[in-house]
Design a protein around this motif. Structure first.
Motif, PDB file in Angstrom:
ATOM      1  N   ARG A   1      34.412  -3.522 -16.161  1.00 37.52           N
ATOM      2  CA  ARG A   1      34.320  -3.026 -14.779  1.00 37.52           C
ATOM      3  C   ARG A   1      33.337  -3.933 -14.044  1.00 37.52           C
ATOM      4  O   ARG A   1      32.133  -3.692 -14.039  1.00 37.52           O
ATOM      5  CB  ARG A   1      33.857  -1.578 -14.741  1.00 37.52           C
ATOM      6  N   PRO A   2      33.823  -4.988 -13.405  1.00 45.29           N
ATOM      7  CA  PRO A   2      32.930  -5.987 -12.818  1.00 45.29           C
ATOM      8  C   PRO A   2      32.218  -5.482 -11.567  1.00 45.29           C
ATOM      9  O   PRO A   2      32.720  -4.607 -10.865  1.00 45.29           O
ATOM     10  CB  PRO A   2      33.880  -7.145 -12.471  1.00 45.29           C
ATOM     11  N   ASP A   3      31.050  -6.053 -11.296  1.00 44.05           N
ATOM     12  CA  ASP A   3      30.301  -5.748 -10.076  1.00 44.05           C
ATOM     13  C   ASP A   3      30.748  -6.602  -8.896  1.00 44.05           C
ATOM     14  O   ASP A   3      30.206  -6.471  -7.789  1.00 44.05           O
ATOM     15  CB  ASP A   3      28.805  -5.963 -10.300  1.00 44.05           C
ATOM     16  N   GLY A   4      31.710  -7.476  -9.115  1.00 46.91           N
ATOM     17  CA  GLY A   4      32.194  -8.344  -8.045  1.00 46.91           C
ATOM     18  C   GLY A   4      33.260  -9.270  -8.574  1.00 46.91           C
ATOM     19  O   GLY A   4      33.735  -9.131  -9.702  1.00 46.91           O
ATOM     20  N   GLY A   5      33.642 -10.251  -7.761  1.00 41.14           N
ATOM     21  CA  GLY A   5      34.674 -11.176  -8.185  1.00 41.14           C
ATOM     22  C   GLY A   5      36.053 -10.569  -8.083  1.00 41.14           C
ATOM     23  O   GLY A   5      36.324  -9.752  -7.203  1.00 41.14           O
ATOM     24  N   MET A   6      36.938 -10.912  -9.038  1.00 35.76           N
ATOM     25  CA  MET A   6      38.350 -10.587  -8.870  1.00 35.76           C
ATOM     26  C   MET A   6      39.048 -10.084 -10.119  1.00 35.76           C
ATOM     27  O   MET A   6      40.255  -9.823 -10.059  1.00 35.76           O
ATOM     28  CB  MET A   6      39.096 -11.827  -8.362  1.00 35.76           C
TER      29      MET A   6
ATOM     30  N   GLU B   1      33.126 -17.541 -24.917  1.00 33.07           N
ATOM     31  CA  GLU B   1      34.433 -17.015 -25.317  1.00 33.07           C
ATOM     32  C   GLU B   1      34.619 -15.621 -24.733  1.00 33.07           C
ATOM     33  O   GLU B   1      33.822 -14.722 -25.032  1.00 33.07           O
ATOM     34  CB  GLU B   1      34.539 -16.941 -26.838  1.00 33.07           C
ATOM     35  N   PRO B   2      35.605 -15.417 -23.859  1.00 31.92           N
ATOM     36  CA  PRO B   2      36.553 -16.393 -23.308  1.00 31.92           C
ATOM     37  C   PRO B   2      35.953 -17.110 -22.103  1.00 31.92           C
ATOM     38  O   PRO B   2      34.886 -16.731 -21.611  1.00 31.92           O
ATOM     39  CB  PRO B   2      37.720 -15.490 -22.871  1.00 31.92           C
ATOM     40  N   THR B   3      36.673 -18.144 -21.605  1.00 34.81           N
ATOM     41  CA  THR B   3      36.200 -18.888 -20.445  1.00 34.81           C
ATOM     42  C   THR B   3      37.379 -19.283 -19.571  1.00 34.81           C
ATOM     43  O   THR B   3      38.543 -19.039 -19.900  1.00 34.81           O
ATOM     44  CB  THR B   3      35.391 -20.119 -20.882  1.00 34.81           C
ATOM     45  N   TYR B   4      37.079 -19.930 -18.446  1.00 33.51           N
ATOM     46  CA  TYR B   4      38.070 -20.299 -17.438  1.00 33.51           C
ATOM     47  C   TYR B   4      39.075 -21.300 -18.005  1.00 33.51           C
ATOM     48  O   TYR B   4      38.704 -22.372 -18.471  1.00 33.51           O
ATOM     49  CB  TYR B   4      37.332 -20.877 -16.236  1.00 33.51           C
TER      50      TYR B   4
ATOM     51  N   TYR C   1      29.069 -25.152 -20.393  1.00 34.61           N
ATOM     52  CA  TYR C   1      29.757 -24.706 -19.175  1.00 34.61           C
ATOM     53  C   TYR C   1      29.713 -23.187 -19.121  1.00 34.61           C
ATOM     54  O   TYR C   1      30.105 -22.510 -20.083  1.00 34.61           O
ATOM     55  CB  TYR C   1      31.207 -25.186 -19.170  1.00 34.61           C
ATOM     56  N   LEU C   2      29.245 -22.648 -17.979  1.00 34.62           N
ATOM     57  CA  LEU C   2      29.127 -21.203 -17.819  1.00 34.62           C
ATOM     58  C   LEU C   2      29.545 -20.760 -16.422  1.00 34.62           C
ATOM     59  O   LEU C   2      29.344 -21.489 -15.439  1.00 34.62           O
ATOM     60  CB  LEU C   2      27.679 -20.752 -18.046  1.00 34.62           C
ATOM     61  N   ILE C   3      30.101 -19.551 -16.343  1.00 33.03           N
ATOM     62  CA  ILE C   3      30.302 -18.843 -15.080  1.00 33.03           C
ATOM     63  C   ILE C   3      29.496 -17.552 -15.211  1.00 33.03           C
ATOM     64  O   ILE C   3      30.021 -16.523 -15.621  1.00 33.03           O
ATOM     65  CB  ILE C   3      31.787 -18.524 -14.821  1.00 33.03           C
ATOM     66  N   PRO C   4      28.202 -17.582 -14.890  1.00 36.43           N
ATOM     67  CA  PRO C   4      27.363 -16.427 -15.217  1.00 36.43           C
ATOM     68  C   PRO C   4      27.528 -15.223 -14.304  1.00 36.43           C
ATOM     69  O   PRO C   4      27.076 -14.131 -14.643  1.00 36.43           O
ATOM     70  CB  PRO C   4      25.939 -16.989 -15.115  1.00 36.43           C
ATOM     71  N   THR C   5      28.168 -15.411 -13.139  1.00 35.68           N
ATOM     72  CA  THR C   5      28.315 -14.307 -12.192  1.00 35.68           C
ATOM     73  C   THR C   5      29.792 -14.005 -11.973  1.00 35.68           C
ATOM     74  O   THR C   5      30.539 -14.848 -11.476  1.00 35.68           O
ATOM     75  CB  THR C   5      27.643 -14.649 -10.845  1.00 35.68           C
ATOM     76  N   PHE C   6      30.214 -12.793 -12.364  1.00 36.47           N
ATOM     77  CA  PHE C   6      31.598 -12.338 -12.233  1.00 36.47           C
ATOM     78  C   PHE C   6      32.564 -13.334 -12.886  1.00 36.47           C
ATOM     79  O   PHE C   6      33.476 -13.872 -12.263  1.00 36.47           O
ATOM     80  CB  PHE C   6      31.984 -12.115 -10.763  1.00 36.47           C
ATOM     81  N   ALA C   7      32.333 -13.565 -14.161  1.00 35.85           N
ATOM     82  CA  ALA C   7      33.021 -14.637 -14.882  1.00 35.85           C
ATOM     83  C   ALA C   7      34.533 -14.494 -14.812  1.00 35.85           C
ATOM     84  O   ALA C   7      35.080 -13.394 -14.800  1.00 35.85           O
ATOM     85  CB  ALA C   7      32.564 -14.647 -16.335  1.00 35.85           C
ATOM     86  N   ASN C   8      35.183 -15.630 -14.787  1.00 38.63           N
ATOM     87  CA  ASN C   8      36.625 -15.733 -14.944  1.00 38.63           C
ATOM     88  C   ASN C   8      36.866 -16.179 -16.394  1.00 38.63           C
ATOM     89  O   ASN C   8      36.408 -17.258 -16.774  1.00 38.63           O
ATOM     90  CB  ASN C   8      37.176 -16.779 -13.976  1.00 38.63           C
ATOM     91  N   PRO C   9      37.477 -15.323 -17.223  1.00 38.06           N
ATOM     92  CA  PRO C   9      38.324 -14.180 -16.893  1.00 38.06           C
ATOM     93  C   PRO C   9      37.692 -12.808 -17.068  1.00 38.06           C
ATOM     94  O   PRO C   9      38.297 -11.808 -16.705  1.00 38.06           O
ATOM     95  CB  PRO C   9      39.448 -14.318 -17.915  1.00 38.06           C
TER      96      PRO C   9
END
Length: 392
Positions: free
Chosen positions: A320-325, A123-126, A168-176
């Motif tokens: 403040r992300p280390d990457g992504g968008m 929480e939260p997720t794509y 389900y995970l986005i472990p690197t520079f997660a959206n959102p």
């Protein structure tokens, strides 16, 4: 009398379409948009991509324009396996080509879910993953997270309570949220999944777009995790989204099930695009292209992050992300960003309200903003408009 098609109950009585609503806003030319996770077209590696398409059409046109094998063209499967093998030994036969990682998310749901099965998500997720799983009959359960992502103790409790089909995970520079799990957090998550024998769908569309911090390998690369993980990658964010090519890395008998699902949904991903990307990956330098684009993205992240801190109330927090968008904002007050959005659009700026990224019980004071498309000057202008909307 107007005929009305009988619509599947999986869409609900009043279906919401936050993704469609998002692109409707993006189509307006007078809006400064922080809404879409859209790469800057000015940064596309156009000439080498054109060269790759011209090579394929010049040498292999009949093959490229014909039907192909459902798992994908051998050249692309080999090139993708080489990329994944930087972190996790992978054979070409472990790669199933998809039309972007979004198709991979949907195929994972098709292959793994029966109606009523539980999927655990951060929480939260794509939001489009939420849609894909829900349309396949899943019950989504949100798991609490902190600044580093999903909390291991909360995951352990959720597995014991809900017996999920997968996580389900986005472990690197997660959206959102833009968050990245550190190595120790990934190891803790993996230990729980291995002990509970729960599958992982690991989505990694942004991992190569790092502009600060130390790289962290995917959870799938940790000991024992390769066999129970579907790892999703995409060319959309690092090359160009219009190519609509990604892949799934998966081992064992599930490959056949995913292939059957893929055949039923799209039969194959475009052979022309696959062969052109394979040519690009073997004859041009993707790493050099990524190195060129992360500089502008870093500058834009800094502009958006600092600008948000300057205009938001003292109760607000901004990642403040280390990457992504993406930067993720929590206003921390009684503001409902869904009601703020139309006011912001009147002022000429757009973002994505945070409610649509939650499986349940959304924090309605949240919003996602992307820095990828706009220059620092445009970001400053857009934030001025957002400040005006907040003032209203």
């Amino acid at each position: 009398m107007t005929f009305r098609f009988p619509v599947s109950s999986r869409f609900g009585d009043e279906p919401a379409d936050p993704v469609g609503d998002l692109f409707s806003v993006l189509s307006r030319g007078d809006i400064i948009s922080f809404a879409g996770g859209i790469p800057d077209g000015a940064l596309f590696d156009v000439d080498p991509i054109r060269d790759s398409f011209e090579f394929v059409l010049g040498r292999h046109a009949r093959r490229a324009l014909q039907y192909g094998a459902t798992p994908g063209e051998p050249e692309l499967r080999a090139a993708a396996a080489a990329l994944v093998s930087r972190h996790l030994p992978t054979a070409p036969e472990d790669i199933l080509v998809t039309s972007g990682s979004q198709e991979g998310i949907y195929l994972s749901a098709q292959a793994l879910l029966s109606p009523g099965d539980v999927v655990l998500v951060e929480e939260p997720t794509y939001l489009a993953a939420v849609q894909a799983f829900s349309l396949n009959g899943a019950k989504l359960v949100g798991v609490a997270a902190d600044a580093e992502g999903m909390l291991p103790e909360a995951l352990d409790e959720a597995i014991a309570e809900h017996a999920p089909r997968f996580v389900y995970l986005i472990p690197t520079f997660a959206n959102p949220s833009g968050k990245t799990m550190g190595r120790r957090r990934r190891e803790a998550i993996a230990e729980i999944l291995l002990r509970a024998q729960v599958a992982l769908v690991e989505d990694d569309p942004y991992g190569q777009l790092r502009f600060s911090g130390e790289p962290v390998p995917p959870i799938a690369s940790l000991p024992g995790m390769a066999e129970q993980t579907i790892l999703l990658n995409s060319m959309s964010k690092v090359m160009a989204p219009g190519l609509r090519i990604g892949w799934m890395r998966v081992q064992g008998p599930l490959k056949q099930i995913l292939g059957i699902a893929k055949s039923a949904v799209t039969l194959q991903s475009p052979a022309l695009n696959q062969l052109a990307i394979a040519h690009y990956l073997t004859h041009h330098d993707l790493d050099a292209h990524i190195a060129r684009v992360v500089g502008p993205y870093r500058e834009r992240r800094d502009a958006l992050h600092a600008g948000l801190l300057a205009i938001l109330p003292a109760t607000a927090t901004v990642t403040r992300p280390d990457g992504g968008m993406f930067c993720w904002v929590t206003l921390g007050d009684d503001t409902d960003t869904a009601r703020l959005l139309p006011v912001a659009v009147e002022e000429g700026v757009a973002f994505v309200p945070g409610w649509s990224f939650y499986a349940s019980d959304p924090d309605r004071s949240t919003m996602r903003l992307s820095y990828a498309t706009n220059s620092p000057d445009t970001i400053a202008e857009g934030l001025g408009r957002l400040a005006a909307a907040l003032g209203r």
